[in-house]
Design a protein around this motif. Structure first.
Motif, PDB file in Angstrom:
ATOM      1  N   HIS A   1       0.830  -1.204   0.000  1.00 47.17           N
ATOM      2  CA  HIS A   1       0.000   0.000   0.000  1.00 47.17           C
ATOM      3  C   HIS A   1       0.871   1.264   0.000  1.00 47.17           C
ATOM      4  N   LEU A   2       1.849   1.299   0.874  1.00 44.21           N
ATOM      5  CA  LEU A   2       2.725   2.472   0.978  1.00 44.21           C
ATOM      6  C   LEU A   2       3.595   2.628  -0.267  1.00 44.21           C
ATOM      7  N   LEU A   3       4.082   1.496  -0.799  1.00 46.26           N
ATOM      8  CA  LEU A   3       4.903   1.556  -2.008  1.00 46.26           C
ATOM      9  C   LEU A   3       4.100   2.127  -3.164  1.00 46.26           C
ATOM     10  N   TRP A   4       2.867   1.638  -3.340  1.00 48.96           N
ATOM     11  CA  TRP A   4       2.025   2.130  -4.425  1.00 48.96           C
ATOM     12  C   TRP A   4       1.751   3.625  -4.268  1.00 48.96           C
ATOM     13  N   GLU A   5       1.514   4.063  -3.054  1.00 49.43           N
ATOM     14  CA  GLU A   5       1.279   5.494  -2.844  1.00 49.43           C
ATOM     15  C   GLU A   5       2.509   6.316  -3.209  1.00 49.43           C
ATOM     16  N   ARG A   6       3.702   5.799  -2.896  1.00 46.81           N
ATOM     17  CA  ARG A   6       4.924   6.519  -3.258  1.00 46.81           C
ATOM     18  C   ARG A   6       5.072   6.602  -4.773  1.00 46.81           C
ATOM     19  N   LEU A   7       4.768   5.495  -5.465  1.00 47.31           N
ATOM     20  CA  LEU A   7       4.855   5.498  -6.923  1.00 47.31           C
ATOM     21  C   LEU A   7       3.852   6.463  -7.551  1.00 47.31           C
ATOM     22  N   LEU A   8       2.655   6.476  -7.009  1.00 46.15           N
ATOM     23  CA  LEU A   8       1.590   7.301  -7.566  1.00 46.15           C
ATOM     24  C   LEU A   8       1.695   8.761  -7.151  1.00 46.15           C
ATOM     25  N   GLY A   9       2.329   8.990  -6.021  1.00 48.62           N
ATOM     26  CA  GLY A   9       2.437  10.351  -5.520  1.00 48.62           C
ATOM     27  C   GLY A   9       1.149  10.895  -4.974  1.00 48.62           C
ATOM     28  N   GLU A  10       0.253  10.017  -4.545  1.00 49.40           N
ATOM     29  CA  GLU A  10      -1.009  10.449  -3.952  1.00 49.40           C
ATOM     30  C   GLU A  10      -1.588   9.319  -3.099  1.00 49.40           C
ATOM     31  N   ARG A  11      -2.574   9.673  -2.322  1.00 49.23           N
ATOM     32  CA  ARG A  11      -3.174   8.737  -1.377  1.00 49.23           C
ATOM     33  C   ARG A  11      -4.120   7.778  -2.086  1.00 49.23           C
ATOM     34  N   ILE A  12      -4.046   6.507  -1.670  1.00 49.38           N
ATOM     35  CA  ILE A  12      -4.940   5.478  -2.196  1.00 49.38           C
ATOM     36  C   ILE A  12      -6.206   5.448  -1.341  1.00 49.38           C
ATOM     37  N   THR A  13      -7.367   5.437  -2.001  1.00 54.01           N
ATOM     38  CA  THR A  13      -8.641   5.421  -1.281  1.00 54.01           C
ATOM     39  C   THR A  13      -9.292   4.051  -1.248  1.00 54.01           C
ATOM     40  N   ASP A  14      -8.875   3.137  -2.148  1.00 60.23           N
ATOM     41  CA  ASP A  14      -9.498   1.812  -2.167  1.00 60.23           C
ATOM     42  C   ASP A  14      -8.605   0.836  -2.927  1.00 60.23           C
ATOM     43  N   ILE A  15      -8.617  -0.429  -2.508  1.00 61.20           N
ATOM     44  CA  ILE A  15      -7.902  -1.514  -3.185  1.00 61.20           C
ATOM     45  C   ILE A  15      -8.834  -2.706  -3.282  1.00 61.20           C
ATOM     46  N   GLN A  16      -9.014  -3.233  -4.491  1.00 62.90           N
ATOM     47  CA  GLN A  16      -9.893  -4.379  -4.709  1.00 62.90           C
ATOM     48  C   GLN A  16      -9.205  -5.401  -5.605  1.00 62.90           C
ATOM     49  N   PRO A  17      -9.469  -6.726  -5.375  1.00 63.47           N
ATOM     50  CA  PRO A  17      -8.963  -7.740  -6.312  1.00 63.47           C
ATOM     51  C   PRO A  17      -9.508  -7.476  -7.710  1.00 63.47           C
ATOM     52  N   PHE A  18      -8.658  -7.693  -8.724  1.00 63.51           N
ATOM     53  CA  PHE A  18      -9.056  -7.406 -10.098  1.00 63.51           C
ATOM     54  C   PHE A  18      -8.294  -8.328 -11.043  1.00 63.51           C
ATOM     55  N   ARG A  19      -8.968  -9.357 -11.551  1.00 59.71           N
ATOM     56  CA  ARG A  19      -8.384 -10.274 -12.549  1.00 59.71           C
ATOM     57  C   ARG A  19      -7.003 -10.772 -12.129  1.00 59.71           C
ATOM     58  N   ARG A  20      -6.914 -11.300 -10.931  1.00 59.52           N
ATOM     59  CA  ARG A  20      -5.675 -11.841 -10.364  1.00 59.52           C
ATOM     60  C   ARG A  20      -4.633 -10.766 -10.077  1.00 59.52           C
ATOM     61  N   ASN A  21      -5.034  -9.522 -10.177  1.00 66.20           N
ATOM     62  CA  ASN A  21      -4.174  -8.403  -9.821  1.00 66.20           C
ATOM     63  C   ASN A  21      -4.927  -7.546  -8.813  1.00 66.20           C
ATOM     64  N   TRP A  22      -4.611  -6.253  -8.760  1.00 66.37           N
ATOM     65  CA  TRP A  22      -5.294  -5.358  -7.833  1.00 66.37           C
ATOM     66  C   TRP A  22      -5.726  -4.095  -8.560  1.00 66.37           C
ATOM     67  N   LEU A  23      -6.940  -3.647  -8.273  1.00 62.19           N
ATOM     68  CA  LEU A  23      -7.422  -2.374  -8.781  1.00 62.19           C
ATOM     69  C   LEU A  23      -7.266  -1.347  -7.668  1.00 62.19           C
ATOM     70  N   VAL A  24      -6.402  -0.383  -7.912  1.00 59.18           N
ATOM     71  CA  VAL A  24      -6.033   0.614  -6.912  1.00 59.18           C
ATOM     72  C   VAL A  24      -6.686   1.942  -7.296  1.00 59.18           C
ATOM     73  N   THR A  25      -7.453   2.509  -6.364  1.00 58.80           N
ATOM     74  CA  THR A  25      -8.199   3.738  -6.645  1.00 58.80           C
ATOM     75  C   THR A  25      -7.620   4.912  -5.868  1.00 58.80           C
ATOM     76  N   THR A  26      -7.444   6.017  -6.564  1.00 56.18           N
ATOM     77  CA  THR A  26      -7.057   7.279  -5.938  1.00 56.18           C
ATOM     78  C   THR A  26      -8.117   8.324  -6.292  1.00 56.18           C
ATOM     79  N   SER A  27      -7.944   9.518  -5.786  1.00 53.39           N
ATOM     80  CA  SER A  27      -8.915  10.570  -6.081  1.00 53.39           C
ATOM     81  C   SER A  27      -8.864  10.998  -7.551  1.00 53.39           C
ATOM     82  N   HIS A  28      -7.790  10.634  -8.262  1.00 55.69           N
ATOM     83  CA  HIS A  28      -7.629  11.058  -9.648  1.00 55.69           C
ATOM     84  C   HIS A  28      -7.828   9.927 -10.665  1.00 55.69           C
ATOM     85  N   GLY A  29      -8.134   8.730 -10.195  1.00 56.90           N
ATOM     86  CA  GLY A  29      -8.354   7.645 -11.136  1.00 56.90           C
ATOM     87  C   GLY A  29      -7.999   6.290 -10.563  1.00 56.90           C
TER      88      GLY A  29
END
Length: 325
Positions: free
Chosen positions: A17-45
């Motif tokens: 979670h923290l690594l993804w936020e560092r890569l994205l440069g913004e806060r993550i609001t939701d994480i859901q399983p998605f086709r054997r991966n993860w769908l990560v949601t931020t305020s911008h997409g």
């Protein structure tokens, strides 16, 4: 695997979670399983987070991705990586392409032509040359021969193949014999040294059409440097089975590709030969016989049956039909 099963198999931890936020440069609001991966949601997409076991590949693709964007290719989603384990790709809201749809097919061919034209003589050093196009064709044929030799005739796969089994073997060998008359090893090696970019997995689900009508090429895990006409052959060999080998559609698709990247005569000759190779049937039969999870019996066996039923429409191409001349 449904979402609940996947979540039970593995949870996204706080470190990710923290690594993804560092890569994205913004806060993550939701994480859901998605086709054997993860769908990560931020305020911008939204982003698709995918794990890789090939850190060297992630670093290589980071260089290629940067070069392609600098050259003006805008047909792939924004992509980020930590260079070690994770890649994040912007999620495109839209639908997968349908190769049975003529507009999707010609649109995909046009995007592929631009991808190839801009992806020549790249500067990002190759990881390793790897197996080139002709070697992969040879290996696919020999794997199919082994399937026929070792799989009982009573198996479901062999029962479906039985009406055309001999023809499939003959056509595959005929293509290998034709390929042996040309110095393709030299030509493929030349394209690898010139660092010509290829995708290598042009299934229809690796194209996304957004709601503005723009086509996006996704999922570059199999990308490398090789003879680019192999991608066009893969696109055509998949799509033309769905289009019942209608030559007018093939011409339209080729024209869409060549508006971006005209084919040299040597590649046109190779494409003419490769269209006589029953790659689509080989791949589906091998996936089923190996129990590959991506080739579920309930879905793949009926598809294989439909391919066998269309062999009569494909048969003229086994005589190396000179439509490219």
């Amino acid at each position: 695997m449904n979402g609940r099963e996947w979540e039970g198999e593995r949870k996204a931890g706080s470190d990710e979670h923290l690594l993804w936020e560092r890569l994205l440069g913004e806060r993550i609001t939701d994480i859901q399983p998605f086709r054997r991966n993860w769908l990560v949601t931020t305020s911008h997409g939204c982003w698709v987070a995918k794990q890789s076991r090939r850190p060297a590949f992630l670093r290589w693709w980071a260089g290629v991705d940067r070069e392609m964007r600098n050259r003006g290719f805008k047909g792939m989603p924004r992509w980020l990586t930590d260079g070690q384990k994770w890649q994040l790709s912007a999620w495109i809201q839209g639908r997968s392409a349908q190769y049975g749809d003529r507009n999707d097919l010609t649109g995909s061919a046009g995007v592929l032509g631009k991808f190839h034209r801009l992806g020549r003589r790249l500067h990002t050093p190759t990881l390793s040359p790897g197996r080139h196009l002709i070697r992969r064709v040879e290996e696919r044929f020999h794997s199919f021969v082994q399937l026929i030799r070792t799989t009982p005739p009573s198996s479901q796969v062999r029962q479906v193949l039985q009406p055309v089994e001999g023809e499939l073997l003959h056509c595959g060998q005929q293509v290998l014999d034709a390929l042996a008359r040309y110095p393709w090893d030299y030509w493929c090696g030349r394209e690898q040294r010139m660092q010509s970019l290829v995708h290598r997995d042009l299934a229809s689900h690796n194209w996304v059409w957004d709601f503005t009508g723009k086509g996006w090429l996704i999922d570059f895990d199999t990308a490398g440097y090789d003879l680019q006409v192999g991608d066009l052959w893969q696109l055509l060999s998949r799509a033309m089975w769905e289009q019942d080998w209608d030559v007018s559609i093939l011409h339209r698709t080729m024209a869409a590709y060549e508006r971006e990247r005209p084919l040299p005569l040597v590649e046109r000759e190779l494409l003419r030969i490769l269209l006589a190779f029953p790659n689509e049937i080989y791949r589906e039969a091998l996936g089923l016989s190996r129990g590959d999870p991506d080739y579920a019996l309930a879905r793949t066996l009926p598809y294989l049956q439909s391919l066998v039923a269309k062999v009569s429409r494909w048969r003229p191409w086994t005589r190396f039909r000179p439509w490219l001349v």
